[in-house]
Scaffold this motif. Structure first.
Motif, PDB file in Angstrom:
ATOM      1  N   ASP A  66       0.802  -1.224   0.000  1.00 48.35           N
ATOM      2  CA  ASP A  66       0.000   0.000   0.000  1.00 48.35           C
ATOM      3  C   ASP A  66       0.835   1.274   0.000  1.00 48.35           C
ATOM      4  O   ASP A  66       0.298   2.370   0.116  1.00 48.35           O
ATOM      5  CB  ASP A  66      -0.946   0.016   1.204  1.00 48.35           C
ATOM      6  CG  ASP A  66      -0.202  -0.002   2.530  1.00 48.35           C
ATOM      7  OD1 ASP A  66       0.944  -0.477   2.566  1.00 48.35           O
ATOM      8  OD2 ASP A  66      -0.774   0.467   3.527  1.00 48.35           O
ATOM      9  N   CYS A  67       2.155   1.178  -0.157  1.00 48.32           N
ATOM     10  CA  CYS A  67       3.027   2.355  -0.120  1.00 48.32           C
ATOM     11  C   CYS A  67       3.819   2.452  -1.421  1.00 48.32           C
ATOM     12  O   CYS A  67       4.364   1.458  -1.897  1.00 48.32           O
ATOM     13  CB  CYS A  67       3.972   2.279   1.074  1.00 48.32           C
ATOM     14  SG  CYS A  67       4.969   3.764   1.242  1.00 48.32           S
ATOM     15  N   ASN A  68       3.906   3.660  -1.956  1.00 48.66           N
ATOM     16  CA  ASN A  68       4.622   3.867  -3.216  1.00 48.66           C
ATOM     17  C   ASN A  68       5.863   4.727  -3.087  1.00 48.66           C
ATOM     18  O   ASN A  68       6.534   4.981  -4.072  1.00 48.66           O
ATOM     19  CB  ASN A  68       3.691   4.476  -4.267  1.00 48.66           C
ATOM     20  CG  ASN A  68       2.627   3.506  -4.694  1.00 48.66           C
ATOM     21  OD1 ASN A  68       2.874   2.311  -4.780  1.00 48.66           O
ATOM     22  ND2 ASN A  68       1.436   3.998  -4.947  1.00 48.66           N
ATOM     23  N   LEU A  69       6.156   5.242  -1.878  1.00 49.56           N
ATOM     24  CA  LEU A  69       7.338   6.078  -1.686  1.00 49.56           C
ATOM     25  C   LEU A  69       8.179   5.544  -0.531  1.00 49.56           C
ATOM     26  O   LEU A  69       7.676   5.361   0.577  1.00 49.56           O
ATOM     27  CB  LEU A  69       6.946   7.533  -1.400  1.00 49.56           C
ATOM     28  CG  LEU A  69       8.106   8.483  -1.077  1.00 49.56           C
ATOM     29  CD1 LEU A  69       9.097   8.562  -2.240  1.00 49.56           C
ATOM     30  CD2 LEU A  69       7.588   9.856  -0.728  1.00 49.56           C
ATOM     31  N   TYR A  70       9.452   5.322  -0.827  1.00 50.10           N
ATOM     32  CA  TYR A  70      10.401   4.815   0.165  1.00 50.10           C
ATOM     33  C   TYR A  70      11.573   5.779   0.239  1.00 50.10           C
ATOM     34  O   TYR A  70      12.152   6.145  -0.789  1.00 50.10           O
ATOM     35  CB  TYR A  70      10.874   3.407  -0.207  1.00 50.10           C
ATOM     36  CG  TYR A  70       9.730   2.437  -0.144  1.00 50.10           C
ATOM     37  CD1 TYR A  70       9.475   1.740   1.029  1.00 50.10           C
ATOM     38  CD2 TYR A  70       8.855   2.277  -1.208  1.00 50.10           C
ATOM     39  CE1 TYR A  70       8.388   0.884   1.122  1.00 50.10           C
ATOM     40  CE2 TYR A  70       7.766   1.435  -1.113  1.00 50.10           C
ATOM     41  CZ  TYR A  70       7.538   0.745   0.042  1.00 50.10           C
ATOM     42  OH  TYR A  70       6.449  -0.077   0.147  1.00 50.10           O
ATOM     43  N   ILE A  71      11.892   6.199   1.449  1.00 51.15           N
ATOM     44  CA  ILE A  71      13.007   7.108   1.694  1.00 51.15           C
ATOM     45  C   ILE A  71      14.048   6.332   2.483  1.00 51.15           C
ATOM     46  O   ILE A  71      13.748   5.785   3.542  1.00 51.15           O
ATOM     47  CB  ILE A  71      12.534   8.353   2.459  1.00 51.15           C
ATOM     48  CG1 ILE A  71      11.494   9.114   1.637  1.00 51.15           C
ATOM     49  CG2 ILE A  71      13.725   9.240   2.825  1.00 51.15           C
ATOM     50  CD1 ILE A  71      10.763  10.199   2.411  1.00 51.15           C
ATOM     51  N   LEU A  72      15.267   6.302   1.966  1.00 52.33           N
ATOM     52  CA  LEU A  72      16.352   5.588   2.632  1.00 52.33           C
ATOM     53  C   LEU A  72      17.370   6.599   3.140  1.00 52.33           C
ATOM     54  O   LEU A  72      18.034   7.277   2.357  1.00 52.33           O
ATOM     55  CB  LEU A  72      17.010   4.596   1.674  1.00 52.33           C
ATOM     56  CG  LEU A  72      18.171   3.786   2.232  1.00 52.33           C
ATOM     57  CD1 LEU A  72      17.769   3.010   3.488  1.00 52.33           C
ATOM     58  CD2 LEU A  72      18.706   2.841   1.168  1.00 52.33           C
ATOM     59  N   ASP A  73      17.472   6.692   4.461  1.00 54.61           N
ATOM     60  CA  ASP A  73      18.398   7.615   5.111  1.00 54.61           C
ATOM     61  C   ASP A  73      19.730   6.908   5.330  1.00 54.61           C
ATOM     62  O   ASP A  73      19.822   5.947   6.088  1.00 54.61           O
ATOM     63  CB  ASP A  73      17.803   8.080   6.439  1.00 54.61           C
ATOM     64  CG  ASP A  73      18.689   9.053   7.181  1.00 54.61           C
ATOM     65  OD1 ASP A  73      19.783   9.393   6.686  1.00 54.61           O
ATOM     66  OD2 ASP A  73      18.274   9.495   8.275  1.00 54.61           O
ATOM     67  N   LEU A  74      20.752   7.404   4.663  1.00 48.02           N
ATOM     68  CA  LEU A  74      22.086   6.819   4.758  1.00 48.02           C
ATOM     69  C   LEU A  74      23.050   7.759   5.485  1.00 48.02           C
ATOM     70  O   LEU A  74      24.266   7.684   5.283  1.00 48.02           O
ATOM     71  CB  LEU A  74      22.622   6.496   3.354  1.00 48.02           C
ATOM     72  CG  LEU A  74      21.855   5.430   2.574  1.00 48.02           C
ATOM     73  CD1 LEU A  74      22.392   5.313   1.147  1.00 48.02           C
ATOM     74  CD2 LEU A  74      21.911   4.092   3.278  1.00 48.02           C
ATOM     75  N   SER A  75      22.536   8.636   6.324  1.00 40.10           N
ATOM     76  CA  SER A  75      23.375   9.644   6.969  1.00 40.10           C
ATOM     77  C   SER A  75      24.430   9.054   7.896  1.00 40.10           C
ATOM     78  O   SER A  75      25.448   9.699   8.164  1.00 40.10           O
ATOM     79  CB  SER A  75      22.517  10.674   7.707  1.00 40.10           C
ATOM     80  OG  SER A  75      21.708  10.051   8.675  1.00 40.10           O
ATOM     81  N   ALA A  76      24.262   7.854   8.398  1.00 37.45           N
ATOM     82  CA  ALA A  76      25.267   7.222   9.260  1.00 37.45           C
ATOM     83  C   ALA A  76      26.350   6.519   8.452  1.00 37.45           C
ATOM     84  O   ALA A  76      27.411   6.201   8.974  1.00 37.45           O
ATOM     85  CB  ALA A  76      24.594   6.217  10.202  1.00 37.45           C
ATOM     86  N   CYS A 105      18.726   9.836   1.028  1.00 43.15           N
ATOM     87  CA  CYS A 105      19.039  11.113   1.662  1.00 43.15           C
ATOM     88  C   CYS A 105      20.181  10.954   2.652  1.00 43.15           C
ATOM     89  O   CYS A 105      20.492   9.847   3.081  1.00 43.15           O
ATOM     90  CB  CYS A 105      17.817  11.712   2.337  1.00 43.15           C
ATOM     91  SG  CYS A 105      17.218  10.788   3.755  1.00 43.15           S
ATOM     92  N   GLY A 106      20.780  12.097   2.987  1.00 42.82           N
ATOM     93  CA  GLY A 106      21.817  12.122   4.006  1.00 42.82           C
ATOM     94  C   GLY A 106      23.153  11.548   3.572  1.00 42.82           C
ATOM     95  O   GLY A 106      23.943  11.135   4.423  1.00 42.82           O
TER      96      GLY A 106
END
Length: 118
Positions: free
Chosen positions: A40-50, A78-79
């Motif tokens: 049911d989700c079409n947007l995935y944000i992957l935070d790679l700031s570490a 992002c990040g």
């Protein structure tokens, strides 16, 4: 492996809390991300700031994730630290992945896109 995922608005925000995305982490990372994907989700944000280091196995895991999501789902990164961003620039993957500075920037862009679609 330190990995979290949470729904924020209409997006799933995933955060990799490891300093390296390499051959040792890549298989477990790939499995964790696939478990976070929901129909049911079409947007995935992957935070790679570490993450300060990505090797070819890590890049392969990210490309595999993009293929797994398919064309109907969108993924943004992002990040990215300068050393990681350089890998994306050298491999020209910055043309393939949507890359933003922060989670907030990704979420704001998603909100604008959603309002425009309405």
């Amino acid at each position: 492996m330190r990995f979290t995922s949470e729904q924020v608005g209409g997006a799933i925000v995933m955060t990799l809390g490891e300093r390296r995305l390499d051959g040792l982490i890549a298989p477990e990372f790939r499995d964790a991300v696939r478990e976070a994907v929901r129909p049911d989700c079409n947007l995935y944000i992957l935070d790679l700031s570490a993450v300060g280091f990505v090797d070819s196995a890590g890049v392969g895991a990210l490309v595999g994730l993009l293929k797994f999501l398919g064309r109907e789902r969108k993924m943004e990164l992002c990040g990215l630290k300068p050393t990681v961003r350089k890998i994306f620039r050298l491999t020209r993957l910055e043309r393939v992945f949507a890359i933003r500075d922060s989670k907030a920037a990704c979420l704001a862009a998603a909100e604008v896109a959603q309002k425009a679609a309405s």
